[in-house]
Motif scaffolding. Structure first.
Motif, mmCIF file in Angstrom:
data_model
loop_
_atom_site.group_PDB
_atom_site.id
_atom_site.type_symbol
_atom_site.label_atom_id
_atom_site.label_comp_id
_atom_site.label_asym_id
_atom_site.label_seq_id
_atom_site.Cartn_x
_atom_site.Cartn_y
_atom_site.Cartn_z
ATOM 1 N N VAL A 85 6.929 3.600 6.286
ATOM 2 C CA VAL A 85 8.383 3.654 6.308
ATOM 3 C C VAL A 85 8.802 5.109 6.142
ATOM 4 O O VAL A 85 8.196 5.852 5.378
ATOM 5 N N THR A 86 9.795 5.536 6.915
ATOM 6 C CA THR A 86 10.305 6.893 6.809
ATOM 7 C C THR A 86 11.828 6.865 6.783
ATOM 8 O O THR A 86 12.447 5.969 7.355
ATOM 9 N N PRO A 87 12.442 7.844 6.124
ATOM 10 C CA PRO A 87 13.903 7.892 6.067
ATOM 11 C C PRO A 87 14.487 8.772 7.161
ATOM 12 O O PRO A 87 13.791 9.560 7.796
ATOM 13 N N GLY A 88 15.794 8.662 7.347
ATOM 14 C CA GLY A 88 16.483 9.525 8.286
ATOM 15 C C GLY A 88 17.121 10.714 7.610
ATOM 16 O O GLY A 88 17.601 11.607 8.273
ATOM 17 N N TRP A 89 17.161 10.716 6.288
ATOM 18 C CA TRP A 89 17.757 11.772 5.463
ATOM 19 C C TRP A 89 19.262 11.836 5.615
ATOM 20 O O TRP A 89 19.983 11.979 4.656
ATOM 21 N N ASP A 90 19.784 11.772 6.827
ATOM 22 C CA ASP A 90 21.237 11.831 7.050
ATOM 23 C C ASP A 90 21.873 13.042 6.395
ATOM 24 O O ASP A 90 23.001 12.987 5.908
ATOM 25 N N GLY A 91 21.135 14.134 6.355
ATOM 26 C CA GLY A 91 21.684 15.370 5.804
ATOM 27 C C GLY A 91 21.779 15.398 4.296
ATOM 28 O O GLY A 91 22.323 16.334 3.722
ATOM 29 N N VAL A 92 21.226 14.380 3.615
ATOM 30 C CA VAL A 92 21.400 14.293 2.168
ATOM 31 C C VAL A 92 20.485 15.250 1.421
ATOM 32 O O VAL A 92 20.795 15.677 0.324
ATOM 33 N N VAL A 93 19.359 15.596 2.013
ATOM 34 C CA VAL A 93 18.387 16.417 1.299
ATOM 35 C C VAL A 93 18.796 17.878 1.363
ATOM 36 O O VAL A 93 19.028 18.432 2.423
ATOM 37 N N SER A 94 18.880 18.484 0.216
ATOM 38 C CA SER A 94 19.234 19.886 0.114
ATOM 39 C C SER A 94 18.254 20.555 -0.826
ATOM 40 O O SER A 94 17.317 19.934 -1.321
ATOM 41 N N ASN A 95 18.483 21.804 -1.091
ATOM 42 C CA ASN A 95 17.643 22.553 -2.017
ATOM 43 C C ASN A 95 18.000 22.121 -3.438
ATOM 44 O O ASN A 95 18.638 22.864 -4.183
ATOM 45 N N PHE A 148 3.936 -5.678 1.319
ATOM 46 C CA PHE A 148 3.167 -5.940 2.522
ATOM 47 C C PHE A 148 2.783 -7.408 2.669
ATOM 48 O O PHE A 148 2.096 -7.768 3.614
ATOM 49 N N THR A 149 3.232 -8.249 1.744
ATOM 50 C CA THR A 149 3.013 -9.681 1.931
ATOM 51 C C THR A 149 4.074 -10.270 2.849
ATOM 52 O O THR A 149 3.860 -11.303 3.468
ATOM 53 N N VAL A 150 5.231 -9.612 2.940
ATOM 54 C CA VAL A 150 6.311 -10.087 3.808
ATOM 55 C C VAL A 150 6.757 -8.998 4.785
ATOM 56 O O VAL A 150 7.807 -9.104 5.406
ATOM 57 N N ALA A 151 5.962 -7.937 4.907
ATOM 58 C CA ALA A 151 6.239 -6.848 5.850
ATOM 59 C C ALA A 151 7.626 -6.260 5.624
ATOM 60 O O ALA A 151 8.453 -6.186 6.530
ATOM 61 N N ASP A 152 7.884 -5.829 4.393
ATOM 62 C CA ASP A 152 9.192 -5.272 4.059
ATOM 63 C C ASP A 152 9.018 -3.975 3.289
ATOM 64 O O ASP A 152 8.431 -3.962 2.211
ATOM 65 N N CYS A 153 9.496 -2.868 3.868
ATOM 66 C CA CYS A 153 9.497 -1.581 3.189
ATOM 67 C C CYS A 153 10.907 -1.011 3.210
ATOM 68 O O CYS A 153 11.722 -1.361 4.056
ATOM 69 N N ASP A 154 11.185 -0.119 2.280
ATOM 70 C CA ASP A 154 12.467 0.575 2.288
ATOM 71 C C ASP A 154 12.303 1.878 1.542
ATOM 72 O O ASP A 154 11.365 2.052 0.745
ATOM 73 N N VAL A 155 13.197 2.814 1.812
ATOM 74 C CA VAL A 155 13.194 4.106 1.146
ATOM 75 C C VAL A 155 14.618 4.407 0.695
ATOM 76 O O VAL A 155 15.580 4.130 1.415
ATOM 77 N N ASP A 211 10.878 1.588 10.126
ATOM 78 C CA ASP A 211 10.130 0.629 9.315
ATOM 79 C C ASP A 211 9.091 -0.030 10.198
ATOM 80 O O ASP A 211 9.396 -0.916 10.973
ATOM 81 N N SER A 212 7.872 0.462 10.119
ATOM 82 C CA SER A 212 6.759 -0.128 10.860
ATOM 83 C C SER A 212 5.844 -0.890 9.912
ATOM 84 O O SER A 212 4.638 -0.954 10.108
ATOM 85 N N SER A 213 6.433 -1.432 8.864
ATOM 86 C CA SER A 213 5.624 -2.142 7.881
ATOM 87 C C SER A 213 5.079 -3.423 8.485
ATOM 88 O O SER A 213 5.753 -4.122 9.235
ATOM 89 N N GLY A 214 3.854 -3.707 8.158
ATOM 90 C CA GLY A 214 3.212 -4.932 8.585
ATOM 91 C C GLY A 214 2.583 -5.619 7.390
ATOM 92 O O GLY A 214 2.609 -5.113 6.277
ATOM 93 N N ILE A 215 2.039 -6.788 7.616
ATOM 94 C CA ILE A 215 1.376 -7.516 6.544
ATOM 95 C C ILE A 215 -0.037 -6.961 6.387
ATOM 96 O O ILE A 215 -0.810 -6.905 7.339
ATOM 97 N N VAL A 216 -0.357 -6.506 5.198
ATOM 98 C CA VAL A 216 -1.641 -5.883 4.914
ATOM 99 C C VAL A 216 -2.451 -6.815 4.022
ATOM 100 O O VAL A 216 -1.984 -7.258 2.977
#
Length: 195
Positions: free
Chosen positions: A94-104, A115-122, A133-138
């Motif tokens: 899973v990766t975020p889009g940042w949306d410009g939120v990250v600063s110094n 990974f039991t229900v293929a659900d990730c979030d950041v 979100d390319s999470s899969g069941i592991v």
């Protein structure tokens, strides 16, 4: 977590609070073989990303990356311009889009994986920022690698140049209310307001 010699990160006062500072060259810290075979878990960090490149490398890892293919396990990275969680040979991430939120500045970065229900979030500072979100069941993420901060077991992922005040690992995924309360509490402990 321990480290000795020239590869040991420093502990500095940054903005009035202690932080572990990694140089992005060879600093890392070694832990033990824990957090193994987790089908659902959450990693929460209070981290400072250098604005020049939004950080690089593994914040914390329990994997052995060899030639771009991770062993079963997991790691959280601020590599390039994305903070990500990768799992089991990169099949799930899973990766975020940042949306410009990250600063110094300091940010509470939370990545959950179920990974039991293929659900990730950041979450960045309490706000969901999931772009990919390319999470899969592991089925099996077990390995014998120790947990390291600042790199992976093979030292093949670029070393982190982040400043870190806190890392929390949960062996299950807290509910949204609990996660938000934890993020607020961790932020407040170090003078950061999290919505």
């Amino acid at each position: 977590f321990t480290q000795a010699g020239g590869a040991r990160p420093t502990v500095d006062d940054v903005d009035g609070y202690k932080a572990v500072v990694f140089d992005g060259v060879d600093d890392s810290m070694d832990g033990s073989n824990f957090a193994d075979n987790l089908s659902s878990f959450e990693v929460m960090t209070l981290v400072y990303f250098p604005v020049s490149n939004l950080g690089k490398g593994a914040i914390i890892a329990k994997a052995n990356d060899i030639n771009g293919t991770a062993s079963p396990g997991w790691y959280v990275t601020d590599y390039g311009s994305l903070a990500s969680l990768f799992e089991a040979n990169f099949a799930s991430y899973v990766t975020p889009g940042w949306d410009g939120v990250v600063s110094n500045n300091w940010h509470v970065l939370t990545i959950k994986a179920n990974f039991t229900v293929a659900d990730c979030d950041v979450f960045i500072d309490g706000v969901s920022d999931k772009l990919i979100d390319s999470s899969g069941i592991v089925d099996n993420t077990s390995n014998s690698e120790i947990v390291r901060i600042g790199t992976d077991s093979n030292h093949s992922i670029p070393y982190s140049d982040a400043k870190i005040r806190a890392i929390l690992i949960f062996s299950s995924v807290p509910g949204n209310t609990d996660r938000a309360a934890l993020e607020t509490r961790v932020g407040a402990r170090y003078g950061l307001t999290v919505p």
